[in-house]
Design a protein around this motif. Structure first.
Motif, PDB file in Angstrom:
ATOM      1  N   LEU A  88      71.186  64.167  55.734  1.00  0.00           N
ATOM      2  CA  LEU A  88      70.222  63.274  55.656  1.00  0.00           C
ATOM      3  C   LEU A  88      69.085  63.740  54.514  1.00  0.00           C
ATOM      4  CD1 LEU A  88      68.617  60.786  57.155  1.00  0.00           C
ATOM      5  CD2 LEU A  88      67.601  62.649  58.670  1.00  0.00           C
ATOM      6  N   ALA A  89      68.845  64.864  54.583  1.00  0.00           N
ATOM      7  CA  ALA A  89      68.174  65.279  53.505  1.00  0.00           C
ATOM      8  C   ALA A  89      68.396  64.823  52.090  1.00  0.00           C
ATOM      9  CB  ALA A  89      67.958  66.765  53.435  1.00  0.00           C
ATOM     10  N   THR A  90      69.429  64.810  51.769  1.00  0.00           N
ATOM     11  CA  THR A  90      70.112  64.359  50.393  1.00  0.00           C
ATOM     12  C   THR A  90      69.774  62.762  50.256  1.00  0.00           C
ATOM     13  OG1 THR A  90      71.583  66.295  50.436  1.00  0.00           O
ATOM     14  CG2 THR A  90      71.867  64.195  48.745  1.00  0.00           C
ATOM     15  N   ALA A  91      70.084  62.175  51.274  1.00  0.00           N
ATOM     16  CA  ALA A  91      69.897  60.506  51.308  1.00  0.00           C
ATOM     17  C   ALA A  91      68.358  60.270  51.067  1.00  0.00           C
ATOM     18  CB  ALA A  91      70.276  60.142  52.411  1.00  0.00           C
ATOM     19  N   ALA A  92      67.439  61.072  51.852  1.00  0.00           N
ATOM     20  CA  ALA A  92      66.228  61.027  51.767  1.00  0.00           C
ATOM     21  C   ALA A  92      65.644  61.067  50.276  1.00  0.00           C
ATOM     22  CB  ALA A  92      65.309  61.759  52.869  1.00  0.00           C
ATOM     23  N   SER A  93      66.222  62.018  49.738  1.00  0.00           N
ATOM     24  CA  SER A  93      65.627  62.129  48.370  1.00  0.00           C
ATOM     25  C   SER A  93      66.058  61.034  47.282  1.00  0.00           C
ATOM     26  CB  SER A  93      66.157  63.691  47.843  1.00  0.00           C
ATOM     27  OG  SER A  93      67.594  63.424  47.654  1.00  0.00           O
ATOM     28  N   TRP A  94      67.109  60.357  47.628  1.00  0.00           N
ATOM     29  CA  TRP A  94      67.319  59.255  46.641  1.00  0.00           C
ATOM     30  C   TRP A  94      66.606  57.739  47.133  1.00  0.00           C
ATOM     31  CZ3 TRP A  94      70.110  58.860  42.365  1.00  0.00           C
ATOM     32  CH2 TRP A  94      70.796  60.167  41.954  1.00  0.00           C
ATOM     33  N   ALA A  95      66.274  57.619  48.550  1.00  0.00           N
ATOM     34  CA  ALA A  95      65.892  56.266  49.220  1.00  0.00           C
ATOM     35  C   ALA A  95      64.733  55.910  48.224  1.00  0.00           C
ATOM     36  CB  ALA A  95      65.622  56.628  50.561  1.00  0.00           C
TER      37      ALA A  95
ATOM     38  N   MET B  82      69.256  60.434  34.763  1.00  0.00           N
ATOM     39  CA  MET B  82      69.558  59.435  33.663  1.00  0.00           C
ATOM     40  C   MET B  82      68.561  58.057  34.146  1.00  0.00           C
ATOM     41  SD  MET B  82      73.034  57.741  32.527  1.00  0.00           S
ATOM     42  CE  MET B  82      73.750  59.452  32.236  1.00  0.00           C
ATOM     43  N   GLY B  83      68.508  57.783  35.247  1.00  0.00           N
ATOM     44  CA  GLY B  83      67.757  56.546  35.750  1.00  0.00           C
ATOM     45  C   GLY B  83      66.286  56.778  35.324  1.00  0.00           C
ATOM     46  N   LEU B  84      65.775  57.932  35.329  1.00  0.00           N
ATOM     47  CA  LEU B  84      64.306  58.144  35.040  1.00  0.00           C
ATOM     48  C   LEU B  84      64.310  57.921  33.683  1.00  0.00           C
ATOM     49  CD1 LEU B  84      61.589  59.102  36.442  1.00  0.00           C
ATOM     50  CD2 LEU B  84      62.227  61.399  35.623  1.00  0.00           C
ATOM     51  N   LEU B  85      65.102  58.305  32.742  1.00  0.00           N
ATOM     52  CA  LEU B  85      64.791  57.886  31.370  1.00  0.00           C
ATOM     53  C   LEU B  85      64.662  56.563  30.909  1.00  0.00           C
ATOM     54  CD1 LEU B  85      65.009  59.373  28.597  1.00  0.00           C
ATOM     55  CD2 LEU B  85      67.452  58.847  28.448  1.00  0.00           C
ATOM     56  N   PHE B  86      65.742  55.700  31.546  1.00  0.00           N
ATOM     57  CA  PHE B  86      65.470  54.151  31.264  1.00  0.00           C
ATOM     58  C   PHE B  86      64.165  53.534  32.032  1.00  0.00           C
ATOM     59  CE2 PHE B  86      69.707  55.089  30.344  1.00  0.00           C
ATOM     60  CZ  PHE B  86      70.059  54.461  29.108  1.00  0.00           C
TER      61      PHE B  86
ATOM     62  N   GLY C 234      63.480  50.447  41.821  1.00  0.00           N
ATOM     63  CA  GLY C 234      64.479  49.259  41.466  1.00  0.00           C
ATOM     64  C   GLY C 234      64.158  47.853  41.898  1.00  0.00           C
ATOM     65  N   PHE C 235      63.508  47.638  42.894  1.00  0.00           N
ATOM     66  CA  PHE C 235      63.221  46.428  43.558  1.00  0.00           C
ATOM     67  C   PHE C 235      62.159  45.855  42.592  1.00  0.00           C
ATOM     68  CE2 PHE C 235      64.898  47.446  48.016  1.00  0.00           C
ATOM     69  CZ  PHE C 235      66.284  47.043  47.775  1.00  0.00           C
ATOM     70  N   THR C 236      61.285  46.662  42.289  1.00  0.00           N
ATOM     71  CA  THR C 236      59.970  46.353  41.506  1.00  0.00           C
ATOM     72  C   THR C 236      60.508  45.480  40.233  1.00  0.00           C
ATOM     73  OG1 THR C 236      58.549  48.078  42.176  1.00  0.00           O
ATOM     74  CG2 THR C 236      57.905  47.012  40.101  1.00  0.00           C
ATOM     75  N   TYR C 237      61.569  46.294  39.428  1.00  0.00           N
ATOM     76  CA  TYR C 237      61.886  45.660  38.206  1.00  0.00           C
ATOM     77  C   TYR C 237      62.772  44.672  38.472  1.00  0.00           C
ATOM     78  CZ  TYR C 237      60.052  50.640  37.202  1.00  0.00           C
ATOM     79  OH  TYR C 237      59.610  51.652  37.199  1.00  0.00           O
TER      80      TYR C 237
ATOM     81  N   LEU D   5      68.088  45.064  34.075  1.00  0.00           N
ATOM     82  CA  LEU D   5      69.072  46.006  33.607  1.00  0.00           C
ATOM     83  C   LEU D   5      68.709  47.402  34.521  1.00  0.00           C
ATOM     84  CD1 LEU D   5      69.819  45.242  30.024  1.00  0.00           C
ATOM     85  CD2 LEU D   5      71.382  45.144  31.844  1.00  0.00           C
ATOM     86  N   VAL D   6      67.243  47.872  34.269  1.00  0.00           N
ATOM     87  CA  VAL D   6      66.851  48.980  34.787  1.00  0.00           C
ATOM     88  C   VAL D   6      66.719  48.825  36.264  1.00  0.00           C
ATOM     89  CG1 VAL D   6      65.200  50.608  35.019  1.00  0.00           C
ATOM     90  CG2 VAL D   6      65.719  49.489  32.654  1.00  0.00           C
ATOM     91  N   GLY D   7      66.435  47.592  36.732  1.00  0.00           N
ATOM     92  CA  GLY D   7      66.193  47.153  38.172  1.00  0.00           C
ATOM     93  C   GLY D   7      67.413  47.446  39.002  1.00  0.00           C
ATOM     94  N   THR D   8      68.619  46.905  38.249  1.00  0.00           N
ATOM     95  CA  THR D   8      69.951  47.003  38.685  1.00  0.00           C
ATOM     96  C   THR D   8      70.426  48.694  38.703  1.00  0.00           C
ATOM     97  OG1 THR D   8      70.553  44.899  37.996  1.00  0.00           O
ATOM     98  CG2 THR D   8      72.222  46.382  38.485  1.00  0.00           C
ATOM     99  N   LEU D   9      70.079  49.255  37.847  1.00  0.00           N
ATOM    100  CA  LEU D   9      70.701  50.596  37.641  1.00  0.00           C
ATOM    101  C   LEU D   9      69.981  51.376  38.789  1.00  0.00           C
ATOM    102  CD1 LEU D   9      71.772  52.804  35.758  1.00  0.00           C
ATOM    103  CD2 LEU D   9      69.474  53.116  34.726  1.00  0.00           C
ATOM    104  N   GLN D  10      68.659  51.003  38.981  1.00  0.00           N
ATOM    105  CA  GLN D  10      68.029  51.715  40.084  1.00  0.00           C
ATOM    106  C   GLN D  10      68.027  51.475  41.467  1.00  0.00           C
ATOM    107  OE1 GLN D  10      66.652  54.351  38.082  1.00  0.00           O
ATOM    108  NE2 GLN D  10      64.765  54.232  39.014  1.00  0.00           N
ATOM    109  N   VAL D  11      69.187  50.562  41.644  1.00  0.00           N
ATOM    110  CA  VAL D  11      69.650  50.042  42.985  1.00  0.00           C
ATOM    111  C   VAL D  11      71.056  50.636  43.166  1.00  0.00           C
ATOM    112  CG1 VAL D  11      70.348  48.059  44.547  1.00  0.00           C
ATOM    113  CG2 VAL D  11      67.917  48.019  43.274  1.00  0.00           C
TER     114      VAL D  11
END
Length: 202
Positions: free
Chosen positions: A51-58, A1-5, A64-67, A32-38
């Motif tokens: 850790l592998a799951t966490a690494a995929s989200w990091a 969903m984040g990717l869509l926005f 998020g910081f860019t927007y 709005l999108v930056g907040t969503l991506q954080v």
């Protein structure tokens, strides 16, 4: 969903670089999108079982910081040099992610490489003042937003994202085509800048 926005915000920011959207006009969507991506990756990291799951989200924080950076710059009237140098870091990390994706999902390797090109262009335009690349960057965003975000998001949300090598090769070819078409449009398409192309948009 984040990717869509993200597809939506990249599209709007591309229009900003082409002079069709003001920096302040695009700021709310960036925030709005930056907040969503954080927020989303933070929730995912808290719930990550390993850790592998966490690494995929990091890596999502990079975007998020860019927007958030773009939105804050626009509303505060700041210059884009800091954002430009941050973008150089994002571009390098995108290349790293592209390499890590080769074995598992070649299509996402193409997506990460396209993002690396986008953020490299932000660095060149915002940090180094290469204003002649602004329209090229705008077209890369306008075209690439849908190739790298909107379409993959829709496929993923419906459980139809293919991971075959053939699809990956097609994605790589489309990525090259998008960058090439953007270069052509930047040279030939008439400038429609009814507002100044913002130096703080990315």
């Amino acid at each position: 969903m984040g990717l869509l926005f993200v597809g939506a915000v990249l599209f709007v920011n591309g229009l900003g670089l082409l002079g069709l959207v003001t920096a302040r006009g695009g700021a709310p969507l960036n925030l709005l999108v930056g907040t969503l991506q954080v927020v989303l990756p933070t929730i995912a990291l808290i719930q990550a079982p390993d850790l592998a799951t966490a690494a995929s989200w990091a890596p999502i924080y990079l975007f998020g910081f860019t927007y958030l950076y773009v939105g804050i710059n626009a509303l505060a009237g700041l210059d884009g040099t800091g954002l430009g140098w941050f973008s150089s870091f994002v571009a390098v990390m995108a290349v790293v992610q592209a390499v890590l994706s080769i074995e598992d999902d070649l299509a996402f390797t193409a997506i990460w490489l396209t993002w690396a090109v986008m953020w490299l262009l932000f660095f060149l335009v915002l940090a180094l003042g290469r204003d002649e690349l602004t329209r090229f960057a705008g077209w890369v965003l306008v075209l690439g937003s849908h190739l790298t975000c909107t379409v993959p998001a829709l496929l993923g949300l419906h459980g139809n994202w293919p991971t075959s090598t053939g699809f990956g090769v097609l994605a790589l070819a489309l990525a090259v085509a998008v960058v090439g078409l953007a270069a052509v449009l930047a040279r030939t398409a008439p400038a429609a800048a009814t507002v100044p192309a913002p130096r703080t948009a990315a």
